[in-house]
Motif scaffolding. Sequence first.
Motif, PDB file in Angstrom:
ATOM      1  N   VAL A 298     -54.399  37.166  48.546  1.00  0.00           N
ATOM      2  CA  VAL A 298     -54.118  37.629  47.140  1.00  0.00           C
ATOM      3  C   VAL A 298     -55.236  38.489  46.805  1.00  0.00           C
ATOM      4  CG1 VAL A 298     -53.435  37.318  45.024  1.00  0.00           C
ATOM      5  CG2 VAL A 298     -52.450  35.920  46.794  1.00  0.00           C
ATOM      6  N   THR A 299     -54.995  39.922  46.595  1.00  0.00           N
ATOM      7  CA  THR A 299     -56.129  40.620  46.218  1.00  0.00           C
ATOM      8  C   THR A 299     -55.682  41.628  44.975  1.00  0.00           C
ATOM      9  OG1 THR A 299     -56.738  40.965  48.647  1.00  0.00           O
ATOM     10  CG2 THR A 299     -57.546  42.650  46.855  1.00  0.00           C
ATOM     11  N   PHE A 300     -56.686  41.455  44.169  1.00  0.00           N
ATOM     12  CA  PHE A 300     -56.579  42.156  42.749  1.00  0.00           C
ATOM     13  C   PHE A 300     -57.690  42.912  42.595  1.00  0.00           C
ATOM     14  CE2 PHE A 300     -57.011  37.775  41.507  1.00  0.00           C
ATOM     15  CZ  PHE A 300     -57.816  38.025  40.514  1.00  0.00           C
ATOM     16  N   ASN A 301     -57.826  44.175  42.371  1.00  0.00           N
ATOM     17  CA  ASN A 301     -59.119  44.923  42.364  1.00  0.00           C
ATOM     18  C   ASN A 301     -58.720  46.183  41.471  1.00  0.00           C
ATOM     19  OD1 ASN A 301     -61.075  43.634  43.936  1.00  0.00           O
ATOM     20  ND2 ASN A 301     -59.761  44.499  45.463  1.00  0.00           N
ATOM     21  N   ASN A 302     -59.598  46.884  40.750  1.00  0.00           N
ATOM     22  CA  ASN A 302     -59.477  47.870  39.804  1.00  0.00           C
ATOM     23  C   ASN A 302     -58.326  47.571  38.670  1.00  0.00           C
ATOM     24  OD1 ASN A 302     -61.499  49.515  41.249  1.00  0.00           O
ATOM     25  ND2 ASN A 302     -60.146  49.743  42.781  1.00  0.00           N
ATOM     26  N   CYS A 303     -58.097  46.460  38.225  1.00  0.00           N
ATOM     27  CA  CYS A 303     -57.185  46.226  37.182  1.00  0.00           C
ATOM     28  C   CYS A 303     -57.854  46.461  35.836  1.00  0.00           C
ATOM     29  CB  CYS A 303     -56.682  44.764  37.169  1.00  0.00           C
ATOM     30  SG  CYS A 303     -56.054  44.517  38.672  1.00  0.00           S
ATOM     31  N   LYS A 304     -57.310  47.236  34.759  1.00  0.00           N
ATOM     32  CA  LYS A 304     -57.732  47.195  33.383  1.00  0.00           C
ATOM     33  C   LYS A 304     -57.265  46.076  32.405  1.00  0.00           C
ATOM     34  CE  LYS A 304     -59.105  51.996  33.288  1.00  0.00           C
ATOM     35  NZ  LYS A 304     -59.199  53.256  32.502  1.00  0.00           N
TER      36      LYS A 304
ATOM     37  N   LEU B 245     -52.967  43.340  36.302  1.00  0.00           N
ATOM     38  CA  LEU B 245     -53.321  42.073  37.011  1.00  0.00           C
ATOM     39  C   LEU B 245     -51.976  41.306  37.552  1.00  0.00           C
ATOM     40  CD1 LEU B 245     -55.128  39.663  38.182  1.00  0.00           C
ATOM     41  CD2 LEU B 245     -54.659  38.823  36.005  1.00  0.00           C
ATOM     42  N   CYS B 246     -51.026  41.110  36.816  1.00  0.00           N
ATOM     43  CA  CYS B 246     -49.925  40.645  37.229  1.00  0.00           C
ATOM     44  C   CYS B 246     -49.055  41.226  38.083  1.00  0.00           C
ATOM     45  CB  CYS B 246     -49.043  40.179  35.827  1.00  0.00           C
ATOM     46  SG  CYS B 246     -49.915  38.893  34.720  1.00  0.00           S
ATOM     47  N   VAL B 247     -48.909  42.735  37.815  1.00  0.00           N
ATOM     48  CA  VAL B 247     -48.155  43.535  38.819  1.00  0.00           C
ATOM     49  C   VAL B 247     -48.758  43.161  40.397  1.00  0.00           C
ATOM     50  CG1 VAL B 247     -47.774  45.907  39.558  1.00  0.00           C
ATOM     51  CG2 VAL B 247     -47.286  45.187  37.296  1.00  0.00           C
TER      52      VAL B 247
ATOM     53  N   SER C 299     -43.746  39.390  37.577  1.00  0.00           N
ATOM     54  CA  SER C 299     -44.784  39.666  37.128  1.00  0.00           C
ATOM     55  C   SER C 299     -44.876  39.600  35.565  1.00  0.00           C
ATOM     56  CB  SER C 299     -44.919  41.100  37.494  1.00  0.00           C
ATOM     57  OG  SER C 299     -44.022  41.976  36.965  1.00  0.00           O
ATOM     58  N   THR C 300     -43.508  39.718  34.942  1.00  0.00           N
ATOM     59  CA  THR C 300     -43.392  39.624  33.389  1.00  0.00           C
ATOM     60  C   THR C 300     -43.614  38.051  33.108  1.00  0.00           C
ATOM     61  OG1 THR C 300     -41.690  41.200  33.655  1.00  0.00           O
ATOM     62  CG2 THR C 300     -41.694  39.744  31.660  1.00  0.00           C
ATOM     63  N   GLU C 301     -42.912  37.141  34.001  1.00  0.00           N
ATOM     64  CA  GLU C 301     -43.052  35.798  33.744  1.00  0.00           C
ATOM     65  C   GLU C 301     -44.544  35.303  33.733  1.00  0.00           C
ATOM     66  OE1 GLU C 301     -40.668  33.454  36.247  1.00  0.00           O
ATOM     67  OE2 GLU C 301     -38.720  34.194  35.379  1.00  0.00           O
ATOM     68  N   LEU C 302     -45.370  35.959  34.687  1.00  0.00           N
ATOM     69  CA  LEU C 302     -46.693  35.613  35.002  1.00  0.00           C
ATOM     70  C   LEU C 302     -47.569  36.060  33.727  1.00  0.00           C
ATOM     71  CD1 LEU C 302     -49.160  34.299  36.319  1.00  0.00           C
ATOM     72  CD2 LEU C 302     -49.312  36.662  37.848  1.00  0.00           C
ATOM     73  N   GLU C 303     -47.085  37.195  33.314  1.00  0.00           N
ATOM     74  CA  GLU C 303     -47.874  37.934  32.075  1.00  0.00           C
ATOM     75  C   GLU C 303     -47.750  37.049  30.793  1.00  0.00           C
ATOM     76  OE1 GLU C 303     -48.427  42.095  29.732  1.00  0.00           O
ATOM     77  OE2 GLU C 303     -47.213  42.013  31.630  1.00  0.00           O
ATOM     78  N   ASN C 304     -46.405  36.863  30.587  1.00  0.00           N
ATOM     79  CA  ASN C 304     -46.059  36.077  29.542  1.00  0.00           C
ATOM     80  C   ASN C 304     -46.712  34.528  29.696  1.00  0.00           C
ATOM     81  OD1 ASN C 304     -44.277  37.850  28.424  1.00  0.00           O
ATOM     82  ND2 ASN C 304     -42.493  37.110  29.246  1.00  0.00           N
ATOM     83  N   TYR C 305     -46.832  33.836  30.655  1.00  0.00           N
ATOM     84  CA  TYR C 305     -47.521  32.612  30.736  1.00  0.00           C
ATOM     85  C   TYR C 305     -49.163  32.904  30.464  1.00  0.00           C
ATOM     86  CZ  TYR C 305     -49.368  28.411  32.615  1.00  0.00           C
ATOM     87  OH  TYR C 305     -49.971  27.210  32.883  1.00  0.00           O
ATOM     88  N   ILE C 306     -49.482  33.555  31.084  1.00  0.00           N
ATOM     89  CA  ILE C 306     -51.090  33.861  30.758  1.00  0.00           C
ATOM     90  C   ILE C 306     -51.495  34.148  29.338  1.00  0.00           C
ATOM     91  CG2 ILE C 306     -53.142  35.519  31.300  1.00  0.00           C
ATOM     92  CD1 ILE C 306     -52.226  35.818  34.145  1.00  0.00           C
ATOM     93  N   THR C 307     -50.743  34.951  28.581  1.00  0.00           N
ATOM     94  CA  THR C 307     -51.098  35.266  27.381  1.00  0.00           C
ATOM     95  C   THR C 307     -50.144  34.676  26.149  1.00  0.00           C
ATOM     96  OG1 THR C 307     -49.130  37.035  27.133  1.00  0.00           O
ATOM     97  CG2 THR C 307     -51.275  37.785  28.046  1.00  0.00           C
ATOM     98  N   SER C 308     -49.777  33.494  26.755  1.00  0.00           N
ATOM     99  CA  SER C 308     -48.964  32.867  25.723  1.00  0.00           C
ATOM    100  C   SER C 308     -50.095  31.854  24.847  1.00  0.00           C
ATOM    101  CB  SER C 308     -48.044  31.551  26.305  1.00  0.00           C
ATOM    102  OG  SER C 308     -48.680  30.518  27.083  1.00  0.00           O
ATOM    103  N   PRO C 309     -49.987  31.457  23.523  1.00  0.00           N
ATOM    104  CA  PRO C 309     -50.989  30.868  22.949  1.00  0.00           C
ATOM    105  C   PRO C 309     -51.147  29.492  23.420  1.00  0.00           C
ATOM    106  CG  PRO C 309     -49.133  31.352  21.412  1.00  0.00           C
ATOM    107  CD  PRO C 309     -48.764  31.880  22.772  1.00  0.00           C
ATOM    108  N   GLU C 310     -50.059  28.687  24.164  1.00  0.00           N
ATOM    109  CA  GLU C 310     -50.604  27.483  24.811  1.00  0.00           C
ATOM    110  C   GLU C 310     -51.559  27.624  25.855  1.00  0.00           C
ATOM    111  OE1 GLU C 310     -46.818  27.600  22.589  1.00  0.00           O
ATOM    112  OE2 GLU C 310     -47.510  28.863  24.185  1.00  0.00           O
TER     113      GLU C 310
END
Length: 354
Positions: free
Chosen positions: A119-125, A130-132, A142-153
């Motif tokens: 799993v490689t992620f580079n050059n992410c702004k 990142l999630c994509v 990707s959408t579920e991952l982004e929503n999870y990372i940015t959730s208040p919990e």
Amino acid sequence: MFKKGLIVVGILVIVGIVVGWKHIGAFFNGRTSTVNSKAIRIAVDNHKSMKEIAKTFKTAGIVDDVDAFLSLAEYKKLTNTKIGSGMYEIQPETNYRTLLNGLTLNSSGNGNAEIEISVTFNNCKTIHDLCVKVASCIMVDSTELENYITSPETLNKYGFTIEQIPALFMPNTYRMFYDTSKEAFLDRMAKEFKNYWTEDRMAKLKAIGLKSPSQAVTLASIVYGEQSKNASEWPIIARLYLNRLNTGMKLQSDPTFKFCWGDQLKGVQRLTYEHRNKDCPYNTYLYDGLPPGPISMPPTAVVEAVLNPDNNDYLYMCAQPNYDGLHNFAKNYADHAKYATEFQKWLASEIANN
């Protein structure tokens, strides 16, 4: 009585024949080999039925006798719930018995022959970027991952604000299972973050006047925004901005106001005061100190440059009038103005000639 005995014996013989044929059939089905001539990687999802899984193997050019595959799975009482989701590498001429044994779920929650992937992620702004990239590597949306990372919990769990959370992710290549969940992925990133920020690095952080790892990554993202090609300048630029912070100057970093515009300034060569005046908390031409969070996810080597900055008194920097990507540094504004004039003349000439 004798006849009844014969009937019972006959039934037992028939049952024996049927059972025997099942064993014989399983024996031959188990010896049937895959038809792939080279190793093939294939993702298996245990939410699909055994028929769907068999079809996936057939479509991939691994299995040609679906009936034999399913018959052996039935004989082994192997259903989709007993198979491990994940990535598998099927070697040429693997017999069906070995193939199904490799798919079988073990006590660790993985398939016996399941492999880890990179799993490689580079050059992410952004977190979205990142999630994509992560979703292209492992079995997460990707959408579920982004929503999870940015959730208040989640933010509360890991102790970051929405602006600071990009600092948690250190660009690199990580080995993990294809079916890693969004929760497990974030736990892994948190462990990597914790392992990186040792007592020694935390001491260096305090020594340069920063309060938290997220501030170090934020400054590193600015340094990388200014210089992404020549690593030799990273410690120099890091110290320049630390000098500005220590003297109370605004950072006045172009990458920060560019961040405020998103993709709208892509391809724009001549930046104006109008661009710099965009009201945005990340715009260091308008606001004092560091932005509220990183403007990208910089390489770990840039964070190291921030923690181990050059020893200089520079307060200003300007691109050199060439395509080398290097800068002229200055301690006072008069020298900086001279360098800036030289660069603007060169840039105007280049634009005119093109």
